[in-house]
Design an enzyme around this catalytic site. Structure first.
Site, PDB file in Angstrom:
ATOM      1  N   GLN A 116       0.830  -1.204   0.000  1.00 29.00           N
ATOM      2  CA  GLN A 116       0.000   0.000   0.000  1.00 29.00           C
ATOM      3  C   GLN A 116       0.863   1.253   0.000  1.00 29.00           C
ATOM      4  O   GLN A 116       1.743   1.430   0.839  1.00 29.00           O
ATOM      5  CB  GLN A 116      -0.909  -0.007   1.233  1.00 29.00           C
ATOM      6  N   ARG A 121       7.813   5.724   2.012  1.00 31.41           N
ATOM      7  CA  ARG A 121       7.480   6.148   3.379  1.00 31.41           C
ATOM      8  C   ARG A 121       7.980   5.154   4.421  1.00 31.41           C
ATOM      9  O   ARG A 121       7.820   5.375   5.621  1.00 31.41           O
ATOM     10  CB  ARG A 121       5.973   6.345   3.520  1.00 31.41           C
ATOM     11  N   HIS A 191       0.609  12.637   0.732  1.00 29.52           N
ATOM     12  CA  HIS A 191      -0.617  12.292   1.471  1.00 29.52           C
ATOM     13  C   HIS A 191      -0.799  13.260   2.648  1.00 29.52           C
ATOM     14  O   HIS A 191      -0.766  12.859   3.823  1.00 29.52           O
ATOM     15  CB  HIS A 191      -0.482  10.851   1.976  1.00 29.52           C
ATOM     16  N   ASP A 238     -13.504   9.795   0.316  1.00 33.04           N
ATOM     17  CA  ASP A 238     -12.316   9.245  -0.342  1.00 33.04           C
ATOM     18  C   ASP A 238     -12.546   9.410  -1.838  1.00 33.04           C
ATOM     19  O   ASP A 238     -13.182   8.577  -2.482  1.00 33.04           O
ATOM     20  CB  ASP A 238     -12.130   7.774   0.016  1.00 33.04           C
ATOM     21  N   GLU A 288      -4.607  16.037  -0.886  1.00 34.82           N
ATOM     22  CA  GLU A 288      -3.376  15.445  -1.398  1.00 34.82           C
ATOM     23  C   GLU A 288      -3.136  15.817  -2.855  1.00 34.82           C
ATOM     24  O   GLU A 288      -4.006  15.653  -3.694  1.00 34.82           O
ATOM     25  CB  GLU A 288      -3.461  13.920  -1.285  1.00 34.82           C
TER      26      GLU A 288
END
Length: 312
Positions: A116, A121, A191, A238, A288
């Site tokens: 994901q 990150r 994000h 979303d 974002e």
């Protein structure tokens, strides 16, 4: 995932317990055989003893960047208000990404062939450079492929992430270079978690965009078009906005208007988990900048995108 090695001017150790600041406020950090100095930049221990950069402008604004994930976790304007949000469930143990601030999604946004939101990150970035531009601190972080990244995405790349702090703005420039001998493709996003009162938060600048709404089924987004001048967060949100404007305006519901300008981030995403994250959903919204479609890079080609956040 090796920790970046750092030493400070006049210090012959790489441990943070022996760090030292010059009286001038100038800090020198040594990364391998590279030594960088910058006024308004210091390196310290953050949560979980992870190395953290603290940038301070002459006007009193401040930003914090963790090398783990290359994640900006704080952006305070001169009045001391932090405009970013880190979730209360965030962990700083390198076992999972830092949940909050401005995490990277690279080389994949969302679910897909690899983990994901990709691996950027989850890796330690290093400090490639620091400078002082008209009195304001600028740092550039670097990320390159390693055995961890190549196990899931078998390409050689070099990413540069330049962060500039001014009195009322925070700018980032992301450059991704294909250092492989074969082409590759990726998608990416920042994000960004903004501190907000979700019931009062709203975003302008999205009217007319094609939308991919992931509510109620994230696996089967519904295509549509945004007809609202002002988009709010009434519940679970979303939604991807394709070919978005290069400037959005966020009212965080806390008395702040934040301009979100960009160059080459072609798309935008709004997200709030609502009751899926009952402990904190009322305290943030995600706006974002993203590149949802694939970026195709031939060997030696570079893709660049800029985000510029400004408080009114």
């Amino acid at each position: 995932m090796a920790m970046a090695s750092m030493a400070f001017c006049g210090v012959n150790t790489v441990t943070f317990q022996n760090r030292r600041r010059h009286n001038s406020g100038m800090v020198c950090a040594s990364l391998g055989n590279k030594e960088v100095t910058s006024l308004g930049v210091r390196v310290t221990e953050g949560e979980g003893n992870l190395p953290k950069l603290v940038l301070t402008s002459p006007a009193g604004s401040e930003a914090e960047i963790y090398l783990f994930g290359g994640c900006i976790t704080s952006w305070k304007v001169p009045n001391g208000k932090d405009l970013l949000f880190v979730r209360p469930d965030a962990v700083f143990n390198k076992k999972k990404p830092i949940s909050g601030g401005i995490p990277h999604c690279f080389p994949q946004f969302g679910p897909g062939a690899i983990q994901q939101h990709g691996f950027a990150r989850n890796l330690d970035w290093t400090v490639g450079d620091s400078e002082n531009v008209e009195g304001n601190p600028v740092v550039t972080l670097e990320l390159k492929d390693d055995s961890y990244s190549r196990a899931m995405w078998d390409f050689s790349f070099h990413a540069l992430y330049k962060v500039t702090l001014n009195a009322k703005s925070l700018s980032t420039e992301l450059k991704v270079k294909n250092t492989d001998n074969k082409p590759f493709s990726f998608n990416t996003a920042l994000h960004t978690y903004f501190r907000a009162s979700v019931s009062g938060a709203s975003v302008k600048g999205l009217k007319g965009c094609k939308t991919l709404n992931k509510h109620p089924d994230p696996n089967n987004p519904v295509e549509g078009s945004e007809e609202r001048d002002v988009v709010t967060f009434p519940g679970f949100v979303d939604c991807v906005y394709l070919d978005a404007s290069n400037e959005l305006q966020l009212d965080n519901g806390l008395g702040d208007i934040i301009s979100i300008k960009n160059t080459n981030w072609s798309d935008a995403v709004l997200w709030n988990p609502h009751l899926q994250m009952e402990a904190c959903y009322k305290d943030f919204v995600c706006v974002e900048n993203a590149k949802i479609g694939s970026v195709q890079l031939e060997p030696e080609q570079t893709w660049t995108a800029v985000q510029h956040l400004t408080i009114a």
